[in-house]
Design an enzyme around this catalytic site. Structure first.
Site, short mmCIF file in Angstrom:
data_model
loop_
_atom_site.label_atom_id
_atom_site.label_comp_id
_atom_site.label_asym_id
_atom_site.label_seq_id
_atom_site.Cartn_x
_atom_site.Cartn_y
_atom_site.Cartn_z
N CYS A 12 22.09 -40.47 -42.52
CA CYS A 12 21.65 -39.39 -43.40
C CYS A 12 22.62 -38.20 -43.33
O CYS A 12 23.73 -38.30 -43.81
CB CYS A 12 20.22 -38.99 -43.10
SG CYS A 12 19.49 -38.05 -44.48
N HIS A 72 17.39 -43.89 -43.50
CA HIS A 72 17.03 -43.65 -42.09
C HIS A 72 16.61 -44.94 -41.39
O HIS A 72 15.42 -45.26 -41.32
CB HIS A 72 15.87 -42.64 -42.03
CG HIS A 72 16.28 -41.22 -42.24
ND1 HIS A 72 16.66 -40.40 -41.21
CD2 HIS A 72 16.39 -40.49 -43.37
CE1 HIS A 72 16.97 -39.20 -41.69
NE2 HIS A 72 16.81 -39.24 -43.01
N GLU A 78 16.33 -45.56 -38.33
CA GLU A 78 15.52 -45.36 -37.12
C GLU A 78 14.03 -45.39 -37.43
O GLU A 78 13.21 -45.48 -36.50
CB GLU A 78 15.90 -44.03 -36.44
CG GLU A 78 15.37 -42.77 -37.10
CD GLU A 78 16.22 -42.27 -38.26
OE1 GLU A 78 15.99 -41.13 -38.70
OE2 GLU A 78 17.10 -43.03 -38.73
#
Length: 207
Positions: free
Chosen positions: A96, A187, A189
Site C-alpha cells: 500500500c 493489503h 496482511e
C-alpha cells in the site's frame, strides 16, 4: 537468524503477526518502537500508512493539500531503508503506502487522489478484480483496497504486473532484474489468502 527491518503501525501489528508467527526464526525489528541498524538487515518490509509527506516527492506537487496526515519522521526512515536495501539487493516487500514509497524513492510519481478505492466494503473484503501481465508470479484475481493515492509515472526500475480491472490503477509491481523486489497496492496482511506472497518473501530473507 535473519533480521527483517520494517515500520508497522500499532493497528497493523496483529495482522502482520499472523504471518510472522509461522517463522519464529526471523527476527522482526519495528522501527516505530526500536532503533535498528539497517546494515544488519536481511530483508525490508515497507507497510501501509498515511500519505507520504510533500518533501519526499521528487517533483513539486500541484496541490499538496491532498496529502493526508503525513508522518515525515517515518517517511525519512522508510526512504533511507529502501535506498539501503536496494543498494544491497535485499529482499523487499512493499504494501500500500509502501509501494508508493518505493516508486517515489526510485524517481516515480503519484496520483495524489483517486476515487473508488477506499470504500468501506473494500477494506477487508477481496472484491476488487485485478488483471495481470503474463510475467506475474503471484496472482490474486480479487483483492482488497484501502487507498486514495496510487502510482502515476512508474519508476524505470519497476515493472508493472497488475492493474485494477475497473480503472487501470496499478495494483502490483516488481523490481526489474532483482532477486526479490515486490510491491502491491492492496493489503495482503489482512487475509491468509495471501500467505504464498509472504512465504516467498520470507524464503528470500532466509537466503
Amino acid at each position: 537468524m535473519p533480521h527483517l527491518a520494517t515500520w508497522i503501525r500499532d493497528s497493523d501489528e496483529v495482522a502482520f503477526g499472523q504471518f510472522f508467527a509461522t517463522h519464529p526464526e526471523i527476527i522482526v525489528h519495528n522501527a516505530r518502537v526500536e532503533e535498528f541498524d539497517l546494515a544488519f538487515a536481511d530483508g525490508l518490509l515497507v507497510s501501509g500508512g498515511p500519505d507520504v509527506a510533500a518533501a519526499f516527492h521528487p517533483e513539486p506537487l500541484a496541490d499538496p493539500s491532498l496529502i493526508r496526515n503525513p508522518e515525515p519522521a517515518r517517511d525519512a526512515w522508510e526512504f533511507a531503508a529502501v535506498h539501503s536495501a536496494y543498494a544491497r539487493g535485499l529482499p523487499v516487500l512493499c504494501i500500500c503506502k509502501g509501494v508508493q514509497v518505493l516508486n517515489l524513492a526510485l524517481g516515480g510519481t503519484l496520483h495524489l487522489h483517486i476515487d473508488g478505492h477506499e470504500m468501506p466494503e473494500l477494506k477487508q473484503q477481496n472484491l476488487q478484480p485485478v488483471r495481470y501481465s503474463t510475467a506475474a508470479r503471484h496472482r490474486f484475481p480479487l483483492v482488497n483496497s484501502s487507498h486514495h493515492q496510487a502510482l502515476d509515472r512508474v519508476a524505470g526500475e519497476l515493472e508493472v504486473e497488475g492493474w485494477s480491472v475497473s480503472d487501470d490503477v496499478i495494483e502490483q509491481v516488481r523490481l526489474r532484474n532483482y532477486p526479490f523486489g515486490f510491491g502491491v497496492q492492496y493489503h495482503p496482511e489482512r487475509d491468509c489468502l495471501y500467505a504464498p506472497l509472504f512465504e516467498d518473501f520470507f524464503a528470500h530473507c532466509k537466503q
